[in-house]
Write an enzyme that holds these catalytic residues in place. Structure first.
Site, PDB file in Angstrom:
ATOM      1  N   HIS A  78      44.821 -27.271 -22.850  1.00 24.90           N
ATOM      2  CA  HIS A  78      44.487 -25.860 -22.717  1.00 24.90           C
ATOM      3  C   HIS A  78      43.161 -25.503 -23.376  1.00 24.90           C
ATOM      4  O   HIS A  78      42.521 -24.540 -22.997  1.00 24.90           O
ATOM      5  CB  HIS A  78      45.656 -24.984 -23.170  1.00 24.90           C
ATOM      6  CG  HIS A  78      46.738 -24.970 -22.129  1.00 24.90           C
ATOM      7  ND1 HIS A  78      47.822 -25.796 -22.177  1.00 24.90           N
ATOM      8  CD2 HIS A  78      46.827 -24.304 -20.949  1.00 24.90           C
ATOM      9  CE1 HIS A  78      48.555 -25.614 -21.080  1.00 24.90           C
ATOM     10  NE2 HIS A  78      47.972 -24.712 -20.324  1.00 24.90           N
ATOM     11  N   GLU A 136      55.024 -28.306  -9.693  1.00 26.00           N
ATOM     12  CA  GLU A 136      54.336 -29.080 -10.733  1.00 26.00           C
ATOM     13  C   GLU A 136      55.258 -30.102 -11.387  1.00 26.00           C
ATOM     14  O   GLU A 136      54.831 -30.857 -12.256  1.00 26.00           O
ATOM     15  CB  GLU A 136      53.707 -28.157 -11.780  1.00 26.00           C
ATOM     16  CG  GLU A 136      54.625 -27.119 -12.382  1.00 26.00           C
ATOM     17  CD  GLU A 136      53.891 -26.195 -13.359  1.00 26.00           C
ATOM     18  OE1 GLU A 136      52.732 -26.436 -13.699  1.00 26.00           O
ATOM     19  OE2 GLU A 136      54.524 -25.212 -13.792  1.00 26.00           O
ATOM     20  N   ASP A 150      50.062 -30.302 -14.440  1.00 29.84           N
ATOM     21  CA  ASP A 150      51.371 -30.840 -14.779  1.00 29.84           C
ATOM     22  C   ASP A 150      51.876 -31.827 -13.751  1.00 29.84           C
ATOM     23  O   ASP A 150      52.498 -32.829 -14.103  1.00 29.84           O
ATOM     24  CB  ASP A 150      52.384 -29.696 -14.977  1.00 29.84           C
ATOM     25  CG  ASP A 150      52.213 -29.073 -16.338  1.00 29.84           C
ATOM     26  OD1 ASP A 150      52.157 -29.833 -17.319  1.00 29.84           O
ATOM     27  OD2 ASP A 150      52.112 -27.836 -16.430  1.00 29.84           O
ATOM     28  N   CYS A 168      46.175 -25.130  -7.705  1.00 26.20           N
ATOM     29  CA  CYS A 168      45.502 -24.698  -8.939  1.00 26.20           C
ATOM     30  C   CYS A 168      45.515 -25.849  -9.930  1.00 26.20           C
ATOM     31  O   CYS A 168      45.863 -26.973  -9.600  1.00 26.20           O
ATOM     32  CB  CYS A 168      46.101 -23.424  -9.491  1.00 26.20           C
ATOM     33  SG  CYS A 168      47.683 -23.626 -10.274  1.00 26.20           S
TER      34      CYS A 168
HETATM   35  C1  PEP Z   1      49.048 -26.682 -13.992  1.00 24.41           C
HETATM   36  O1  PEP Z   1      49.973 -27.258 -14.539  1.00 24.41           O
HETATM   37  O2  PEP Z   1      48.271 -27.222 -13.198  1.00 24.41           O
HETATM   38  C2  PEP Z   1      48.798 -25.253 -14.266  1.00 24.41           C
HETATM   39  C3  PEP Z   1      47.937 -24.590 -13.562  1.00 24.41           C
HETATM   40  O3  PEP Z   1      49.426 -24.676 -15.298  1.00 24.41           O
HETATM   41  P1  PEP Z   1      49.112 -24.928 -16.845  1.00 24.41           P
HETATM   42  O4  PEP Z   1      47.831 -25.700 -16.936  1.00 24.41           O
HETATM   43  O5  PEP Z   1      49.038 -23.613 -17.505  1.00 24.41           O
HETATM   44  O6  PEP Z   1      50.291 -25.732 -17.293  1.00 24.41           O
HETATM   45 MG    MG Z   2      51.524 -26.171 -15.519  1.00 22.86          MG
END
Ligand code: PEP
Ligand code: MG
Length: 759
Positions: free
Chosen positions: A366, A608, A632, A679
């Site tokens: 993150h 995911e 994920d 995403c």
């Molecule tokens: C992902 O897992 O790709 C996602 C967009 O969510 P996060 O990165 O917040 O887990």
């Molecule tokens: Mg995720």
């Protein structure tokens, strides 16, 4: 291996850790091995990748004058053979071996037997350890086991000491490196600025050196911190009064005595007068004391080293607050830390934050996602490889394309990077011209481009790059930055700001995806495997109170707007999905019962978790849209922790298995007529986007910083050509081949600059 040898290994490793510089570390190493194995000679040669040779860096037994002066090419001598084979070479009569090379400077003619062990760090040769004996002797399995274990353990220490030497500019020319260090590319871009180390108050060893402005004032600050700590420790002892046996209470008196100890105070004052600030001077004194205890044989006394460090941290606590309040960040701050969190970035004034360097983290953590969103170059994953506090105050170049930093760059490097910076700026300006153009392939296939946001509050940047809405709003941050769960009203007002700013464009609010690497300060998650644990929808379904509050806040925020969509994270079964959808319906009914008119928002599920992939049609029937969370999905599919720098190189969106799964998802979405959005950070990878065009996905959701480049890719390729490339890619079995093929395509289409300016 028996424990005396383990004890010996432990002591040698510690003596290396405590050495002031690389040359002392290596001297300690060769003497330690000589004593442990009773060998006539022990030497260490460091690999020099620039000259393709091994350089003798320390020896016990050979001519000491040859240290630093003997260089053996990788393709010569027995030492070179060890480097080439990357395995032990054990020879009884060395001079009879065809690879034996006589080096007159060393004076090694009398030594018959040879054992060479490679020192390997993260899969790369770093050095060769050699022991030699006058009499012909085949070294035994025990010797090899001992040296192999030692080599594996010290590899990190040697790499670290080597880096420290380079950063401190005391390095000899054994590597001729320019202080350039490879990490993991966290967020693209290039920046040049001044390192500011963000230290951890609970770990005294992370305190950097700094020059004090006023030495006398620094001394006073230190003395008053000591007085405070002594007073505090005495008071704690008294507080326990009769509840604690006298012997235990005396412990606090003993601590108070250590804190106020004349030797500790004098040594620190000496270091302050020599030109270090109080915190840095204290760190050296405490480390010196702790090392003294750690070198003792008695286990109880060794344990006292921790007490010393604890006392050091207490003193530090009294020195810190003032220092932090007074912090002046340079105009171009490169924030450096062992384990920076998204929160740490908020401490630097946004206009001054130019780059990020972190010990921990990888491209999908993150921290990297936030750096992407803020468009700040980041290089991560230096943990244990670089003395990061030493970057404090140094000029640092952050190359977020190559995943590299350069410390105290030469004039030539500065020039080179300034030019790249200028090229990058030009590319950004050119891309800005596409702002109002649609993302459409040359043969008319439209792919909608949405942005990710939520980890920060500033969302106007996304609008200025021409986003078509928010494809993923991570609602975690307001939960992480508070000291309790935010109220319905607090959430409602935050969500409303976003819905209003984007209306009529769609805004996809994701329900709380806490857990994993996103802990809450007020709600500890104590799990052995947080990414396989109580995360996302699993947590919120177990806490319908928290989920209902959030859903109500989202729905109330949407009153008067028609642009809310709700996205559910970490779905791994139909039960979870149905429960969550039922709660959304219930929350909607509640709001209507309160007299408001709202329509049911579009509901989406994140794909995911691999299990969701194989139930995708059942999921699709129950929702309005699907969003693949590539961060994920790749993590769980490849079994690669998205935060672990040791395996970061295995996290590959172009892995053939990942591509097949994405194809499977895209085909299922088409079959069921469900909108499919991709995403996660991979959606901003120009190479993967060529294949996403071929899969005809409906939309991408990416960081605002990535949007213009990805729009350019979409507007440059045709769907037909992307399909042809995809057919070729499907024949390939290796990720590296796939990346090469796609990179070549980007370069052929004049988009090399997306991979690296000038590229
Ligand atoms: C992902 O897992 O790709 C996602 C967009 O969510 P996060 O990165 O917040 O887990
Ligand atoms: Mg995720």
């Amino acid at each position: 291996m028996d424990s005396p040898l383990l004890g010996t290994i432990h002591r040698i490793v510690q003596s290396i850790d405590r050495s002031a510089d690389l040359s002392h570390a290596l001297d300690n190493l060769v003497v330690g091995i000589h004593e442990a194995l009773n060998v006539d000679v022990c030497s260490i040669y460091l690999n020099n990748k620039i000259t393709d040779s091994n350089i003798l860096m320390a020896t016990y037994g050979l001519n000491p004058d040859s240290v630093g002066n003997v260089s053996i090419p990788f393709d010569e001598g027995l030492v070179g053979l060890v480097t080439q084979l990357m395995e032990p070479v054990n020879i009884e009569n060395a001079h009879l071996h065809p690879r034996f090379k006589y080096i007159p400077e060393c004076g090694e003619e009398p030594f018959q037997s040879f054992l060479g062990i490679p020192v390997i760090h993260h899969g790369k040769n770093l050095a060769v350890l050699v022991v030699q004996q006058v009499s012909p002797r085949r070294f035994g399995d025990q010797d090899i086991a001992f040296l192999t274990t030692l080599a594996a353990l010290i590899a990190g220490n040697i790499a670290f000491a080597k880096a420290r030497g380079l950063i401190d500019e005391q390095g000899t020319d054994f590597s001729q490196s320019r202080g350039s260090f490879e990490g993991i590319a966290g967020a693209p871009g290039i920046s040049i600025g001044t390192g500011v180390f963000s230290y951890n108050y609970t770990d005294i060893s992370t305190i950097p050196d700094r020059k004090p402005e006023d030495i006398a004032e620094e001394e006073t600050r230190f003395r008053s911190a000591i007085n405070e700590v002594v007073k505090e420790l005495e008071t704690i002892g008294q507080k326990f009064g009769d509840n604690l046996p006298k012997a235990d209470r005396m412990l606090f008196d003993a601590f108070a005595l250590i804190a106020g100890d004349e030797e500790l105070v004098d040594a620190t004052i000496g270091r302050i007068r020599a030109g270090n600030w109080a915190q840095g001077a204290l760190r050296d004194t405490i480390e010196w004391y702790a090392a003294k205890f750690e070198s003792l044989d008695d286990a109880y006394m060794r344990e006292r080293a921790n007490d010393i460090r604890n006392i050091g941290c207490r003193i530090l606590g009294y020195l810190q607050p003032k220092a932090q309040a007074e912090k002046n960040y340079p105009e171009k701050t490169i924030l450096v830390g062992e384990d920076l969190s998204p929160m740490d970035l908020a401490i630097v004034p946004p206009e001054k934050l130019a780059g990020i360097v972190s010990g921990h983290g990888s491209a999908y953590s993150h921290l990297a996602i936030l750096a992407h969103a803020l468009n700040i170059p980041a290089v991560l994953g230096f943990s244990g490889q670089l003395p990061l506090p030493r970057l404090d105050g140094k000029t640092v170049i952050v190359d977020g394309y190559q995943g590299r930093i350069i410390v105290s760059p030469s004039d030539l490097e500065m020039k080179e990077y300034r030019e790249l910076n200028a090229e990058e700026k030009l590319l950004t300006e050119n891309l800005a011209m596409l702002q109002n153009e649609p993302a459409i392939t040359t043969d008319g296939i439209r792919i909608h481009l949405y942005t990710n946001t939520g980890l920060l509050t500033g969302f106007t940047q996304a609008l200025s790059v021409g986003t078509e809405g928010i494809g993923l709003y991570r609602t975690e941050l307001p939960f992480m930055s508070k000291d309790s769960f935010p109220s319905e009203d607090e959430q409602q007002s935050l969500y409303r700001q976003v819905l209003e700013a984007y209306s009529p464009l769609p805004v996809t609010l994701r329900t709380l995806d806490i857990g994993g690497d996103k802990p809450l300060p007020y709600f500890p998650f104590d799990e052995p495997n947080p990414f396989l644990g109580w995360r996302g929808i699993r947590f919120t379904l177990d806490h319908p109170d928290i989920l209902m509050t959030q859903l109500r806040a989202m729905l109330r925020a949407s009153i008067g707007f028609e642009n809310l969509r709700i996205l559910l994270p970490m779905i791994s079964s139909i039960d979870e999905l149905e429960q969550a959808v039922a709660l959304i319906h219930r929350a909607c009914d509640d709001i209507r019962d309160e007299g408001h008119f709202i329509s049911l928002p579009k509901i989406g599920a994140m794909i995911e978790v691999p299990a969701a992939v194989y139930q995708i049609e059942s999921i699709a029937r129950r929702v309005d849209f699907l969003t693949v969370g590539t961060n994920d999905l790749i993590q769980y599919l490849l079994a690669v922790d998205r935060n672990n720098e040791l395996v970061a190189r295995l996290f590959e969106p172009l892995h053939p298995a990942v591509l097949e799964v994405l194809t499977y998802i895209a085909t299922a979405a088409k079959r069921t007529g469900t909108h499919l959005s991709i995403c996660g950070e991979a959606a901003g990878d120009p190479a993967l986007v060529i294949l996403l065009i071929a899969m005809k996905v409906d939309s991408l959701s990416l960081g605002a910083g990535d949007l213009p480049r990805i729009k350019w890719v979409i507007r440059t390729f045709s769907y037909e050509h992307a399909r042809e490339i995809w057919q070729q890619v499907r024949q390939l079995e290796y990720s590296a081949q796939i990346r090469r093929l796609l990179t070549d395509e980007l370069v052929k289409h004049g988009m090399g600059g997306l991979i690296h300016p000038g590229g």
